[in-house]
Design a protein around this motif. Structure first.
Motif, mmCIF file in Angstrom:
data_model
loop_
_atom_site.group_PDB
_atom_site.id
_atom_site.type_symbol
_atom_site.label_atom_id
_atom_site.label_comp_id
_atom_site.label_asym_id
_atom_site.label_seq_id
_atom_site.Cartn_x
_atom_site.Cartn_y
_atom_site.Cartn_z
ATOM 1 N N GLU A 127 0.875 -1.279 0.052
ATOM 2 C CA GLU A 127 0.143 -0.010 -0.019
ATOM 3 C C GLU A 127 0.899 1.357 0.032
ATOM 4 O O GLU A 127 1.140 1.595 1.029
ATOM 5 C CB GLU A 127 -0.901 -0.015 1.173
ATOM 6 C CG GLU A 127 -2.145 -0.988 1.148
ATOM 7 C CD GLU A 127 -2.740 -0.946 2.330
ATOM 8 O OE1 GLU A 127 -3.092 0.026 3.043
ATOM 9 O OE2 GLU A 127 -3.151 -2.019 2.839
ATOM 10 N N VAL A 128 1.232 1.488 -1.380
ATOM 11 C CA VAL A 128 2.082 2.714 -1.233
ATOM 12 C C VAL A 128 1.465 3.981 -2.385
ATOM 13 O O VAL A 128 0.996 3.398 -3.304
ATOM 14 C CB VAL A 128 3.497 2.240 -1.907
ATOM 15 C CG1 VAL A 128 4.302 3.565 -2.274
ATOM 16 C CG2 VAL A 128 4.170 1.501 -0.858
ATOM 17 N N ASN A 129 1.631 5.222 -1.974
ATOM 18 C CA ASN A 129 1.296 6.217 -2.949
ATOM 19 C C ASN A 129 2.295 6.457 -3.696
ATOM 20 O O ASN A 129 3.612 6.982 -3.304
ATOM 21 C CB ASN A 129 0.864 7.489 -2.105
ATOM 22 C CG ASN A 129 0.533 8.741 -3.241
ATOM 23 O OD1 ASN A 129 0.994 8.767 -4.379
ATOM 24 N ND2 ASN A 129 -0.426 9.122 -2.716
ATOM 25 N N ILE A 130 2.200 6.007 -4.945
ATOM 26 C CA ILE A 130 3.600 5.764 -5.840
ATOM 27 C C ILE A 130 4.096 7.285 -6.276
ATOM 28 O O ILE A 130 5.538 7.654 -6.184
ATOM 29 C CB ILE A 130 3.358 5.143 -7.140
ATOM 30 C CG1 ILE A 130 4.542 4.838 -8.085
ATOM 31 C CG2 ILE A 130 2.200 5.770 -7.847
ATOM 32 C CD1 ILE A 130 5.437 4.022 -7.212
ATOM 33 N N ILE A 131 3.156 8.228 -6.585
ATOM 34 C CA ILE A 131 3.677 9.678 -6.691
ATOM 35 C C ILE A 131 4.464 9.940 -5.419
ATOM 36 O O ILE A 131 5.555 10.789 -5.545
ATOM 37 C CB ILE A 131 2.278 10.586 -6.909
ATOM 38 C CG1 ILE A 131 1.387 10.269 -7.969
ATOM 39 C CG2 ILE A 131 2.769 11.862 -7.196
ATOM 40 C CD1 ILE A 131 2.336 9.924 -9.145
ATOM 41 N N ALA A 133 6.068 8.132 -3.276
ATOM 42 C CA ALA A 133 7.292 7.285 -3.036
ATOM 43 C C ALA A 133 8.236 8.086 -3.916
ATOM 44 O O ALA A 133 9.394 8.173 -3.465
ATOM 45 C CB ALA A 133 6.720 6.043 -3.151
ATOM 46 N N VAL A 134 7.988 8.085 -5.307
ATOM 47 C CA VAL A 134 9.053 8.349 -6.389
ATOM 48 C C VAL A 134 9.478 9.799 -6.051
ATOM 49 O O VAL A 134 10.672 10.148 -6.273
ATOM 50 C CB VAL A 134 8.638 8.001 -7.749
ATOM 51 C CG1 VAL A 134 8.355 6.627 -7.892
ATOM 52 C CG2 VAL A 134 7.438 8.832 -8.215
ATOM 53 N N SER A 135 8.474 10.623 -5.562
ATOM 54 C CA SER A 135 8.983 11.942 -5.248
ATOM 55 C C SER A 135 9.939 11.954 -4.088
ATOM 56 O O SER A 135 11.004 12.925 -4.112
ATOM 57 C CB SER A 135 7.663 12.685 -4.871
ATOM 58 O OG SER A 135 7.003 13.051 -5.992
ATOM 59 N N ALA A 136 9.477 11.270 -3.010
ATOM 60 C CA ALA A 136 10.287 11.359 -1.993
ATOM 61 C C ALA A 136 11.828 10.638 -2.321
ATOM 62 O O ALA A 136 12.770 11.066 -1.762
ATOM 63 C CB ALA A 136 9.930 10.356 -0.824
#
Length: 186
Positions: A127-131, A133-136
């Motif tokens: 359960e990951v908000n991909i936006i 995650a990739v931004s971080a």
């Protein structure tokens, strides 16, 4: 995946880019803002792009392997972590020139972000908000790489092995946490 785990993951993934940046900084006399920004953009950009690609690839198979997704995440994160730790003990020196051009930076950015591709695949099962995650991952890698250039120009490659070990340990521990959460607490 909570924000603390995401930040630790981003730091762990950024350690390869940090190690290369430190050595790259060593090769540049008086590294400044331009070199720091260039390294940050290359490494941070690829560290953000690769998990997004991995997420898209992993999403295509989520329905087929959802029963064992936590095992896949565990194995991939541990494999990446163990490889990082193993490489930190290698006596083999990487060739890092002083150029910040495409021919120099592109292969290094790709090489340091391959593990982020595998992590992106695990994101598809969690359960990951991909936006987010990739931004971080991209932003943290940008700053850590830029800092690596400066540290390398001042201190040299002394911190390379320790950074790789630290990053590898973080990835292994996150993999273990994912496995334990899904097997013991579900």
């Amino acid at each position: 995946m909570g924000i603390i785990e995401l930040l630790l993951l981003a730091i762990g993934l950024a350690m390869d880019a940090f190690a290369v940046s430190v050595c790259k900084g060593l090769s540049v006399e008086g590294a400044g803002g331009k070199q720091m920004f260039t390294a940050g953009i290359w490494f941070g950009g690829f560290q953000a792009l690769m998990p997004a690609v991995g997420y898209l690839l992993g999403s295509a198979f989520t329905g087929y392997i959802s029963a064992v997704d936590h095992w896949i995440a565990f194995v991939l994160l541990c494999f990446i972590g163990i490889n990082m730790i193993k490489e930190s003990f290698s006596k083999e020196e990487e060739e890092v020139g002083s150029s910040f051009g495409f021919r120099s930076m592109f292969p290094m950015a790709v090489a340091t972000s391959i593990d982020a591709l595998a992590v992106g695949i695990t994101f598809a099962f969690l359960e990951v908000n991909i936006i987010t995650a990739v931004s971080a991952i991209g932003v943290i890698t940008f700053f850590i790489s830029a800092l690596g250039i400066k540290i390398g120009s001042i201190f040299g490659c002394r911190f390379k092995a320790k950074a790789e070990r630290f990053g590898g340990a973080i990835l292994i521990l996150l993999g273990l946490k994912i496995l334990l959460e899904h097997t013991l607490f579900s």
